[in-house]
Design a protein around this motif. Structure first.
Motif, mmCIF file in Angstrom:
data_model
loop_
_atom_site.group_PDB
_atom_site.id
_atom_site.type_symbol
_atom_site.label_atom_id
_atom_site.label_comp_id
_atom_site.label_asym_id
_atom_site.label_seq_id
_atom_site.Cartn_x
_atom_site.Cartn_y
_atom_site.Cartn_z
ATOM 1 N N LYS A 104 -2.411 -9.721 4.423
ATOM 2 C CA LYS A 104 -2.187 -9.988 2.725
ATOM 3 C C LYS A 104 -1.321 -8.703 1.985
ATOM 4 N N SER A 105 -1.660 -7.546 2.716
ATOM 5 C CA SER A 105 -1.375 -6.066 2.256
ATOM 6 C C SER A 105 0.236 -5.893 2.682
ATOM 7 N N VAL B 90 -7.527 1.460 -1.326
ATOM 8 C CA VAL B 90 -7.122 0.360 -0.700
ATOM 9 C C VAL B 90 -7.848 -1.041 -1.210
ATOM 10 N N GLU C 220 -7.056 -9.759 5.152
ATOM 11 C CA GLU C 220 -6.751 -8.802 4.062
ATOM 12 C C GLU C 220 -5.854 -7.849 4.477
ATOM 13 N N VAL D 135 -6.581 -1.714 -4.563
ATOM 14 C CA VAL D 135 -5.168 -2.499 -4.501
ATOM 15 C C VAL D 135 -5.235 -3.877 -4.113
ATOM 16 N N LEU D 136 -6.047 -3.920 -3.122
ATOM 17 C CA LEU D 136 -6.508 -5.704 -2.480
ATOM 18 C C LEU D 136 -7.350 -6.391 -3.331
ATOM 19 N N LEU E 147 0.849 -1.196 0.065
ATOM 20 C CA LEU E 147 -0.085 -0.085 -0.009
ATOM 21 C C LEU E 147 0.694 1.260 0.119
#
Length: 181
Positions: free
Chosen positions: A113-114, A92, A110, A95-96, A77
């Motif tokens: 995972k970022s 966000v 989640e 991107v995710l 991020l």
């Protein structure tokens, strides 16, 4: 004021787990107070803030050991300084690869995972729900969540701290930063 060698020796003997040298070593991880953002009640005292920060340091120290045995997920991020909170939340999600119009089923997963390390604190910390910071020693952002909270409260706190991370808020909080997160 430091404890005398005699007191340290008595503590070591009493605990049966620590050598006296343990009490003279500096902590491997220390978060400066200005580096930590809190989701907490306004009535939180400096002592309560320090306690939460110390718990986060201990948990982060353990995470550092664990991370030395795996390849951590890269933080993906980008800073969103110029965006409004709504625009940042939308970015966000993009991107995710999360749907824009649905609740996020497993928010903490989640966030992890970022590339953000999410740590549960091993106890309930009254008046403190969560904290976030950039941990230089592991080169990644960290969110620490206090124990003893309902699932909804954990999700709210995790999302709030994610807001602080992506909006790159500084520790010198003001009402605008807190509302944005």
């Amino acid at each position: 004021r430091l404890a005398s060698a005699e007191v340290v020796q008595r503590i070591a003997v009493h605990t049966k787990r620590f050598q006296p040298s343990f009490f003279y070593t500096d902590p491997p991880i220390e978060f400066p107070p200005e580096s930590v953002m809190f989701r907490a009640m306004a009535s939180m005292t400096r002592t309560e803030e320090t306690e939460a920060r110390r718990w986060a340091e201990v948990v982060c120290e353990l995470a550092t050991v664990l991370l030395s045995h795996i390849k951590p997920i890269k933080f993906i991020l980008e800073p969103m300084l110029s965006l409004s909170p709504t625009e940042a939340a939308q970015k966000v999600r993009v991107v995710l690869r999360l749907p824009a119009d649905q609740p996020i089923a497993h928010l903490v997963r989640e966030i992890e995972k970022s590339g953000i390390l999410v740590l549960p604190l091993p106890m309930d910390l009254p008046k403190r729900d969560a904290l976030s910071l950039w941990a230089d020693n592991i080169n990644m952002p960290v969110i620490a969540l206090a124990g003893g909270r309902s699932g909804d409260r954990v999700r709210l706190s995790a999302a709030h701290e994610l807001g602080h991370i992506v909006l790159r808020h500084e520790r010198v909080l003001n009402a605008v930063n807190e509302k944005e997160a």
